[in-house]
Design a protein around this motif. Structure first.
Motif, short mmCIF file in Angstrom:
data_model
loop_
_atom_site.label_atom_id
_atom_site.label_comp_id
_atom_site.label_asym_id
_atom_site.label_seq_id
_atom_site.Cartn_x
_atom_site.Cartn_y
_atom_site.Cartn_z
N MET A 1 -37.01 60.17 -80.24
CA MET A 1 -38.27 60.25 -80.91
C MET A 1 -38.12 60.90 -82.28
O MET A 1 -38.69 60.44 -83.25
N LEU A 2 -37.38 61.97 -82.37
CA LEU A 2 -37.22 62.67 -83.64
C LEU A 2 -36.61 61.76 -84.69
O LEU A 2 -37.07 61.72 -85.83
N LYS A 3 -35.59 61.02 -84.31
CA LYS A 3 -34.96 60.10 -85.27
C LYS A 3 -35.96 59.06 -85.76
O LYS A 3 -35.93 58.68 -86.93
N GLU A 4 -36.83 58.61 -84.89
CA GLU A 4 -37.84 57.64 -85.28
C GLU A 4 -38.84 58.25 -86.25
O GLU A 4 -39.33 57.58 -87.15
N GLU A 5 -39.16 59.50 -86.07
CA GLU A 5 -40.20 60.15 -86.87
C GLU A 5 -39.71 60.61 -88.24
O GLU A 5 -40.40 60.44 -89.23
N ILE A 6 -38.53 61.23 -88.30
CA ILE A 6 -38.07 61.74 -89.60
C ILE A 6 -36.96 60.89 -90.19
O ILE A 6 -36.53 61.13 -91.31
N ALA A 17 -32.44 69.57 -93.98
CA ALA A 17 -32.55 68.95 -92.65
C ALA A 17 -33.36 69.83 -91.72
O ALA A 17 -34.25 69.35 -91.00
N ARG A 18 -33.08 71.13 -91.72
CA ARG A 18 -33.83 72.06 -90.86
C ARG A 18 -35.30 72.08 -91.24
O ARG A 18 -36.17 72.13 -90.38
N ALA A 19 -35.59 72.05 -92.55
CA ALA A 19 -36.98 72.06 -93.01
C ALA A 19 -37.71 70.80 -92.56
O ALA A 19 -38.88 70.86 -92.16
N ASP A 20 -37.04 69.65 -92.61
CA ASP A 20 -37.65 68.40 -92.16
C ASP A 20 -37.97 68.45 -90.67
O ASP A 20 -39.03 68.01 -90.23
N VAL A 21 -37.04 68.96 -89.88
CA VAL A 21 -37.26 69.07 -88.43
C VAL A 21 -38.40 70.05 -88.15
O VAL A 21 -39.29 69.76 -87.35
N PHE A 22 -38.38 71.19 -88.81
CA PHE A 22 -39.44 72.18 -88.61
C PHE A 22 -40.80 71.59 -88.97
O PHE A 22 -41.78 71.76 -88.24
N ASP A 23 -40.87 70.89 -90.10
CA ASP A 23 -42.12 70.28 -90.53
C ASP A 23 -42.63 69.28 -89.49
O ASP A 23 -43.81 69.27 -89.15
N PHE A 24 -41.75 68.46 -88.94
CA PHE A 24 -42.14 67.50 -87.92
C PHE A 24 -42.69 68.22 -86.68
O PHE A 24 -43.75 67.87 -86.16
N ILE A 25 -41.98 69.25 -86.24
CA ILE A 25 -42.41 69.96 -85.03
C ILE A 25 -43.76 70.64 -85.25
O ILE A 25 -44.65 70.54 -84.41
N THR A 27 -46.13 70.09 -87.69
CA THR A 27 -47.29 69.29 -88.12
C THR A 27 -47.64 68.17 -87.17
O THR A 27 -48.80 67.78 -87.09
N PHE A 28 -46.68 67.63 -86.46
CA PHE A 28 -47.02 66.53 -85.55
C PHE A 28 -46.87 66.95 -84.09
O PHE A 28 -47.83 66.92 -83.33
N TYR A 29 -45.69 67.34 -83.70
CA TYR A 29 -45.39 67.55 -82.29
C TYR A 29 -46.29 68.60 -81.64
O TYR A 29 -46.84 68.38 -80.57
N ASN A 30 -46.46 69.74 -82.29
CA ASN A 30 -47.24 70.82 -81.68
C ASN A 30 -48.74 70.68 -81.89
O ASN A 30 -49.51 71.26 -81.15
N ARG A 31 -49.18 69.96 -82.90
CA ARG A 31 -50.61 69.95 -83.24
C ARG A 31 -51.33 68.64 -82.95
O ARG A 31 -52.53 68.64 -82.74
N THR A 44 -52.53 69.06 -76.64
CA THR A 44 -51.31 69.20 -77.43
C THR A 44 -50.61 70.48 -76.99
O THR A 44 -51.23 71.35 -76.37
N PRO A 45 -49.32 70.64 -77.31
CA PRO A 45 -48.65 71.89 -76.97
C PRO A 45 -49.35 73.12 -77.55
O PRO A 45 -49.47 74.14 -76.88
N ALA A 46 -49.85 73.02 -78.79
CA ALA A 46 -50.55 74.15 -79.40
C ALA A 46 -51.83 74.49 -78.63
O ALA A 46 -52.15 75.66 -78.40
N GLU A 47 -52.56 73.49 -78.20
CA GLU A 47 -53.78 73.71 -77.43
C GLU A 47 -53.46 74.31 -76.06
O GLU A 47 -54.20 75.17 -75.56
#
Length: 58
Positions: A1-6, A17-25, A27-31, A44-47
């Motif tokens: 999934m991560l490869k598909e997203e970023i 690379a770390r900043a891109d992964v952090f941003d994905f997690i 802004t999308f994955y957790n929220r 969502t995980p945040a909720e």
């Protein structure tokens, strides 16, 4: 999934690379991504974490 997203393009350095992964997690994955589990209420995980904090503080 991560490869598909970023994507799989090469980043100029490890920090980018770390900043891109952090941003994905954050802004999308957790929220925005709902968990696909009925028992978790499709939150969502945040909720889910917010609900747990509320329950534990009561």
């Amino acid at each position: 999934m991560l490869k598909e997203e970023i994507g799989t393009r090469a980043r100029p350095d490890r920090a980018t690379a770390r900043a891109d992964v952090f941003d994905f997690i954050e802004t999308f994955y957790n929220r925005r991504r709902p968990r696909k589990h009925k028992i978790l209420g499709y939150l969502t995980p945040a909720e889910t974490r917010q609900r747990l904090r509320h329950i534990l503080s009561a």
